[in-house]
Every structure is written in structure tokens, then in C-alpha cells.
Design an enzyme around this catalytic site. Structure first.
Site, PDB file in Angstrom:
ATOM      1  N   SER A 108       0.864  -1.181   0.000  1.00  0.00           N
ATOM      2  CA  SER A 108       0.000   0.000   0.000  1.00  0.00           C
ATOM      3  C   SER A 108       0.902   1.233   0.000  1.00  0.00           C
ATOM      4  O   SER A 108       2.063   1.168   0.414  1.00  0.00           O
ATOM      5  CB  SER A 108      -0.872  -0.073   1.246  1.00  0.00           C
ATOM      6  OG  SER A 108      -1.096   1.196   1.763  1.00  0.00           O
ATOM      7  N   SER A 109       0.347   2.377  -0.434  1.00  0.00           N
ATOM      8  CA  SER A 109       1.196   3.571  -0.543  1.00  0.00           C
ATOM      9  C   SER A 109       1.655   4.079   0.824  1.00  0.00           C
ATOM     10  O   SER A 109       2.581   4.882   0.898  1.00  0.00           O
ATOM     11  CB  SER A 109       0.456   4.673  -1.303  1.00  0.00           C
ATOM     12  OG  SER A 109      -0.766   4.943  -0.665  1.00  0.00           O
ATOM     13  N   CYS A 110       1.036   3.587   1.914  1.00  0.00           N
ATOM     14  CA  CYS A 110       1.435   4.068   3.247  1.00  0.00           C
ATOM     15  C   CYS A 110       2.784   3.523   3.687  1.00  0.00           C
ATOM     16  O   CYS A 110       3.283   3.894   4.739  1.00  0.00           O
ATOM     17  CB  CYS A 110       0.370   3.732   4.275  1.00  0.00           C
ATOM     18  SG  CYS A 110       0.270   1.973   4.589  1.00  0.00           S
ATOM     19  N   TYR A 137       0.746  -0.890  10.454  1.00  0.00           N
ATOM     20  CA  TYR A 137       0.282  -1.467   9.182  1.00  0.00           C
ATOM     21  C   TYR A 137       1.400  -1.398   8.132  1.00  0.00           C
ATOM     22  O   TYR A 137       1.677  -2.376   7.427  1.00  0.00           O
ATOM     23  CB  TYR A 137      -0.934  -0.657   8.718  1.00  0.00           C
ATOM     24  CG  TYR A 137      -1.600  -1.143   7.471  1.00  0.00           C
ATOM     25  CD1 TYR A 137      -2.314  -2.327   7.475  1.00  0.00           C
ATOM     26  CD2 TYR A 137      -1.545  -0.401   6.289  1.00  0.00           C
ATOM     27  CE1 TYR A 137      -2.955  -2.769   6.328  1.00  0.00           C
ATOM     28  CE2 TYR A 137      -2.179  -0.832   5.144  1.00  0.00           C
ATOM     29  CZ  TYR A 137      -2.890  -2.013   5.166  1.00  0.00           C
ATOM     30  OH  TYR A 137      -3.525  -2.451   4.038  1.00  0.00           O
ATOM     31  N   LYS A 141       3.450  -4.369   6.070  1.00  0.00           N
ATOM     32  CA  LYS A 141       3.508  -4.400   4.599  1.00  0.00           C
ATOM     33  C   LYS A 141       4.960  -4.402   4.102  1.00  0.00           C
ATOM     34  O   LYS A 141       5.300  -5.097   3.146  1.00  0.00           O
ATOM     35  CB  LYS A 141       2.761  -3.193   4.014  1.00  0.00           C
ATOM     36  CG  LYS A 141       1.259  -3.281   4.184  1.00  0.00           C
ATOM     37  CD  LYS A 141       0.713  -4.367   3.283  1.00  0.00           C
ATOM     38  CE  LYS A 141      -0.769  -4.548   3.412  1.00  0.00           C
ATOM     39  NZ  LYS A 141      -1.252  -5.738   2.738  1.00  0.00           N
ATOM     40  N   HIS A 180     -12.212   4.004   4.783  1.00  0.00           N
ATOM     41  CA  HIS A 180     -11.348   4.975   4.115  1.00  0.00           C
ATOM     42  C   HIS A 180     -12.177   6.201   3.718  1.00  0.00           C
ATOM     43  O   HIS A 180     -13.409   6.162   3.741  1.00  0.00           O
ATOM     44  CB  HIS A 180     -10.732   4.345   2.858  1.00  0.00           C
ATOM     45  CG  HIS A 180      -9.656   3.355   3.168  1.00  0.00           C
ATOM     46  ND1 HIS A 180      -9.716   2.037   2.777  1.00  0.00           N
ATOM     47  CD2 HIS A 180      -8.492   3.491   3.842  1.00  0.00           C
ATOM     48  CE1 HIS A 180      -8.636   1.406   3.196  1.00  0.00           C
ATOM     49  NE2 HIS A 180      -7.880   2.258   3.841  1.00  0.00           N
TER      50      HIS A 180
HETATM   51  N1  LIG Z   1      -8.425  -0.363  -0.018  1.00  0.00           N
HETATM   52  C1  LIG Z   1      -7.394   0.330  -0.448  1.00  0.00           C
HETATM   53  O1  LIG Z   1      -7.488   1.534  -0.705  1.00  0.00           O
HETATM   54  C2  LIG Z   1      -6.063  -0.325  -0.651  1.00  0.00           C
HETATM   55  C3  LIG Z   1      -5.029   0.450  -1.144  1.00  0.00           C
HETATM   56  C4  LIG Z   1      -3.793  -0.121  -1.318  1.00  0.00           C
HETATM   57  C5  LIG Z   1      -3.602  -1.442  -1.009  1.00  0.00           C
HETATM   58  N2  LIG Z   1      -4.624  -2.185  -0.536  1.00  0.00           N
HETATM   59  C6  LIG Z   1      -4.331  -3.563  -0.177  1.00  0.00           C
HETATM   60  O2  LIG Z   1      -5.234  -4.474  -0.767  1.00  0.00           O
HETATM   61  C7  LIG Z   1      -5.432  -5.585   0.098  1.00  0.00           C
HETATM   62  C8  LIG Z   1      -6.905  -5.828   0.285  1.00  0.00           C
HETATM   63  O3  LIG Z   1      -7.518  -4.645   0.777  1.00  0.00           O
HETATM   64  P1  LIG Z   1      -9.092  -4.399   0.684  1.00  0.00           P
HETATM   65  O4  LIG Z   1      -9.270  -2.936   0.693  1.00  0.00           O
HETATM   66  O5  LIG Z   1      -9.668  -5.222  -0.394  1.00  0.00           O
HETATM   67  O6  LIG Z   1      -9.566  -4.942   2.102  1.00  0.00           O
HETATM   68  P2  LIG Z   1     -11.003  -5.496   2.550  1.00  0.00           P
HETATM   69  O7  LIG Z   1     -12.070  -4.988   1.654  1.00  0.00           O
HETATM   70  O8  LIG Z   1     -11.120  -5.221   4.003  1.00  0.00           O
HETATM   71  O9  LIG Z   1     -10.871  -7.061   2.338  1.00  0.00           O
HETATM   72  C9  LIG Z   1      -9.943  -7.787   3.057  1.00  0.00           C
HETATM   73  C10 LIG Z   1     -10.183  -9.252   2.859  1.00  0.00           C
HETATM   74  O10 LIG Z   1      -9.241  -9.947   3.656  1.00  0.00           O
HETATM   75  C11 LIG Z   1      -9.862 -11.069   4.204  1.00  0.00           C
HETATM   76  N3  LIG Z   1      -9.307 -11.357   5.527  1.00  0.00           N
HETATM   77  C12 LIG Z   1      -9.042 -10.510   6.549  1.00  0.00           C
HETATM   78  N4  LIG Z   1      -8.583 -11.189   7.606  1.00  0.00           N
HETATM   79  C13 LIG Z   1      -8.557 -12.506   7.249  1.00  0.00           C
HETATM   80  C14 LIG Z   1      -8.194 -13.687   7.906  1.00  0.00           C
HETATM   81  N5  LIG Z   1      -7.752 -13.688   9.169  1.00  0.00           N
HETATM   82  N6  LIG Z   1      -8.304 -14.863   7.227  1.00  0.00           N
HETATM   83  C15 LIG Z   1      -8.750 -14.890   5.958  1.00  0.00           C
HETATM   84  N7  LIG Z   1      -9.103 -13.791   5.271  1.00  0.00           N
HETATM   85  C16 LIG Z   1      -9.017 -12.614   5.909  1.00  0.00           C
HETATM   86  C17 LIG Z   1     -11.335 -10.746   4.358  1.00  0.00           C
HETATM   87  O11 LIG Z   1     -12.038 -11.959   4.155  1.00  0.00           O
HETATM   88  P3  LIG Z   1     -13.591 -12.209   4.537  1.00  0.00           P
HETATM   89  O12 LIG Z   1     -14.387 -11.216   3.752  1.00  0.00           O
HETATM   90  O13 LIG Z   1     -13.859 -13.599   4.106  1.00  0.00           O
HETATM   91  O14 LIG Z   1     -13.704 -11.996   6.018  1.00  0.00           O
HETATM   92  C18 LIG Z   1     -11.573  -9.719   3.261  1.00  0.00           C
HETATM   93  O15 LIG Z   1     -12.191 -10.302   2.156  1.00  0.00           O
HETATM   94  C19 LIG Z   1      -4.676  -5.260   1.384  1.00  0.00           C
HETATM   95  O16 LIG Z   1      -3.440  -5.909   1.372  1.00  0.00           O
HETATM   96  C20 LIG Z   1      -4.466  -3.776   1.312  1.00  0.00           C
HETATM   97  O17 LIG Z   1      -3.313  -3.346   1.960  1.00  0.00           O
HETATM   98  C21 LIG Z   1      -5.855  -1.659  -0.344  1.00  0.00           C
END
Ligand SMILES: NC(=O)c1ccc[n+]([C@@H]2O[C@H](COP(=O)([O-])OP(=O)(O)OC[C@H]3O[C@@H](n4cnc5c(N)ncnc54)[C@H](OP(=O)(O)O)[C@@H]3O)[C@@H](O)[C@H]2O)c1
Length: 313
Positions: A108-110, A137, A141, A180
Site C-alpha cells: 500500500s502507498s502508506c 500497518y 507491509k 477509508h
Molecule cells: N483499499 C485500499 O485503498 C487499498 C489500497 C492499497 C492497497 N490495498 C491492499 O489491498 C489488500 C486488500 O484490501 P481491501 O481494501 O480489499 O480490504 P477489505 O475490503 O477489508 O478485504 C480484506 C479481505 O481480507 C480477508 N481477511 C481478513 N482477515 C482474514 C483472515 N484472518 N483470514 C482470511 N481472510 C481474511 C477478508 O475476508 P472475509 O471477507 O472472508 O472476512 C476480506 O475479504 C490489502 O493488502 C491492502 O493493503 C488496499
């Protein structure tokens, strides 16, 4: 990656994971493996190892993580550090141990230092202090990126990492406290419009600048990297364009048609002043984003309203 390759998308119900599954299906991939966190808790090492041994996925998109906005990151500091380290260690190492062909880890950009030169270049990693509100966090990462690099160096395991900018899209977390900025604004303005509220309070001063990418574009970029990118160096994913939080807030209000007043709660933290990605590396590889900000927000508002209607019926 062949159309019949076995592809595990970890975190497939989340914002990013669901977008990856959506785009993979659109592109004709047929053998997609998923597990919810109830079916497989990725923090549990033995369970994850067992799953990889049994299923032998060939390609892995690691989009499972404990994710949240500024409030959640700053409040649940121990959970963000511990759970993310556990999830990524288990997924990345099991993929290597079971002979997977390739893995994509999502950073992530952070991860970049708070005062790194803008736009954020990949070379800025570990050149300064992190933003304190999301340090746990970011540390997790950074450890994930380093694990991928080390597996690549030591064992030739094709573990690549990407650093997406702020993402938004369907299946985002719309919780007002823990989300967010984009989903929080969309929900606040939709509810304010519905209730005829005279004002909406946004967090911070509105002066920071942020970059936003639609999750379907981000998923396209990730699939593109899985298909075409080889190398130990991670790659930024973004648009390279930024907008102030104040302008974003006004844009969301305008799209939703909210005409009341916008107040700013300056007791809430702003976070990093600017966070624009340098996307030269990604552009040089041959990928560019396609979904514009206004069009993207309009589509998410539409998705959110449809979801709400479905739940009410
Ligand atoms: N959102 C952003 O703006 C952003 C930006 C940059 C990078 N990212 C990166 O993208 C990735 C996903 O982010 P997101 O925004 O899609 O997050 P999210 O919507 O919160 O989804 C996270 C997923 O992780 C799963 N998860 C969490 N804890 C778990 C565990 N203990 N065991 C199994 N599965 C687990 C959850 O599964 P369940 O639904 O089945 O519970 C959920 O589907 C992260 O690595 C994040 O750093 C996100």
C-alpha cells in the site's frame, strides 16, 4: 498464467479481492479458488499450510489483510501489525513451500516515508520515518515486500509485490468510523441527502492531497503484472493524479446531489499531507488506468444504492 491455471485469490470478498475475481472471470479464467475467513482463517499457520498442500494453487493473489482507515489503523495498532504479519507470512511462505508458480503480494502507498519526495517513487522505500498513525500497518507491509524479495533472491521464487494507491469501488467497507475517506464520504452524503440534513461534517482540514484508483482498474493492473512482470522490484499502481480532500468532498457531494453545508472537524487527524504515486515504472511496462474519478464515483454510488435496495427488499 493460462486460462485453466489454478488461481487462489485470498480475500476474495474484499474491495480488491472481489475486483480481481471479477476481472479474472471477465478475461476467461475458469479455475479460481477462494475461501472466506470463516472457512480458512489465514492467521492460523497450520491450517494455511494444510490448505496449500491439499489445493496446490499455481498462482496466488494475496489480497487478504486487516485493512482500515486512519481511525482503525491508529486505534487497533497491535491487531494491524500482528494480523497482517501472520496472514502474509502464512500465505507467502506456504505458496513458496508448495511450489506455486507465482505470487502477487499487495502492499500500500502508506509504506512510504511521511515526507518522501512527491510523486512517490519505488526507490523511496525505507528512506525516512513513516506516518505515525499507520506505522504498524506499514511495517507489516514492508516486511511482506521484503519477504517476497528475499524468497526471490534466495530461492528464485517468483513472488512479486505491487503498491496500489488509495482504491475505491464495489464491496468497499462503508462503515463510517472504520472506513477509508471515499466510502465514508459517499455514505455520509447519501445519508445526509436522504435525511435532509443541513450539514455534513468531514474529517480533518481538507487540505491533504490524495490519489484514487477504481478497484477494477487496480485489479486489471495486478492481473497484468501477474501475466507480464518478472523481477524482484515492486511496482506502484496508481493514476499519478491527485485531488485535495476538500475538492474530493465537494465532488462527492455534487455527484450525490447534496446541497447542504460542509463543516470540517479539524480535531480529526489529516494524515500524510500528500501521497501521489510515481507510476512511470508501471506505464513503462505498458499499463495505464482507464476509469476517470467522476465516472468511478458515479458507478460506486450506483452500486451502493442498488445494494441498499437489495438489503431492504
Ligand atoms: N483499499 C485500499 O485503498 C487499498 C489500497 C492499497 C492497497 N490495498 C491492499 O489491498 C489488500 C486488500 O484490501 P481491501 O481494501 O480489499 O480490504 P477489505 O475490503 O477489508 O478485504 C480484506 C479481505 O481480507 C480477508 N481477511 C481478513 N482477515 C482474514 C483472515 N484472518 N483470514 C482470511 N481472510 C481474511 C477478508 O475476508 P472475509 O471477507 O472472508 O472476512 C476480506 O475479504 C490489502 O493488502 C491492502 O493493503 C488496499
Amino acid at each position: 498464467m493460462e486460462l485453466h491455471s489454478k488461481i487462489y485469490v485470498a480475500g476474495h470478498r474484499g474491495l480488491v479481492g472481489s475486483a480481481i475475481v471479477h476481472r479474472l472471470r471477465e478475461q476467461g479464467y475458469t479455475n479460481i479458488l477462494t475461501r472466506t475467513s470463516q472457512e480458512l482463517d489465514l492467521r492460523r499457520q497450520a491450517d494455511v499450510e494444510q490448505f496449500f498442500v491439499a489445493e496446490q494453487p499455481e498462482y496466488i493473489f494475496d489480497a487478504a489483510a486487516k485493512v482500515g482507515g486512519i481511525y482503525a489503523n491508529n486505534t487497533y495498532r497491535a491487531d494491524f501489525l500482528y494480523e497482517n504479519l501472520a496472514i502474509q507470512n502464512n500465505v507467502i511462505y506456504s505458496a513458496y513451500r508448495t511450489g506455486a508458480k507465482k505470487l502477487l503480494f499487495l502492499g500500500s502507498s502508506c509504506i512510504y516515508p511521511k515526507f518522501a519526495p512527491q510523486p512517490l517513487r519505488e526507490e523511496s522505500l525505507l528512506t525516512g520515518l513513516l506516518e505515525p498513525t499507520n506505522e504498524p500497518y506499514a511495517i507489516a507491509k514492508i516486511a511482506g515486500i521484503k519477504l517476497c524479495e528475499a524468497l526471490y533472491d534466495q530461492y528464485g521464487f517468483r513472488a512479486i509485490s505491487c503498491m496500489p494507491t488509495n482504491l475505491y469501488g464495489p464491496n468497499d467497507n462503508f462503515d463510517v468510523q472504520n472506513s477509508h475517506v471515499m466510502p465514508a464520504l459517499i455514505r455520509k452524503f447519501l445519508e445526509a441527502k436522504e435525511q435532509g440534513a443541513a450539514s455534513v461534517t468531514a474529517w480533518g482540514t481538507g487540505t491533504p492531497f490524495r490519489e484514487f484508483l477504481h478497484s477494477h482498474d487496480a485489479a486489471d493492473a495486478m492481473i497484468f503484472l501477474m501475466q507480464h512482470y518478472e523481477g524482484r522490484d515492486f511496482v506502484n499502481i496508481g493514476t499519478g493524479k491527485e485531488i485535495s480532500i476538500k475538492d474530493l468532498t465537494e465532488l462527492v457531494a455534487e455527484i450525490i446531489g447534496y446541497q447542504g453545508r460542509i463543516d470540517w472537524d479539524t480535531s480529526k487527524p489529516d494524515g500524510t499531507p500528500r501521497k501521489r504515486m510515481d507510476v512511470e515504472r508501471l506505464h513503462a511496462l505498458g499499463w495505464q488506468h482507464r476509469i476517470g474519478l467522476r465516472e468511478g464515483i458515479e458507478s460506486v454510488v450506483e452500486w451502493y444504492n442498488a445494494q441498499k435496495l437489495n438489503k431492504e427488499q
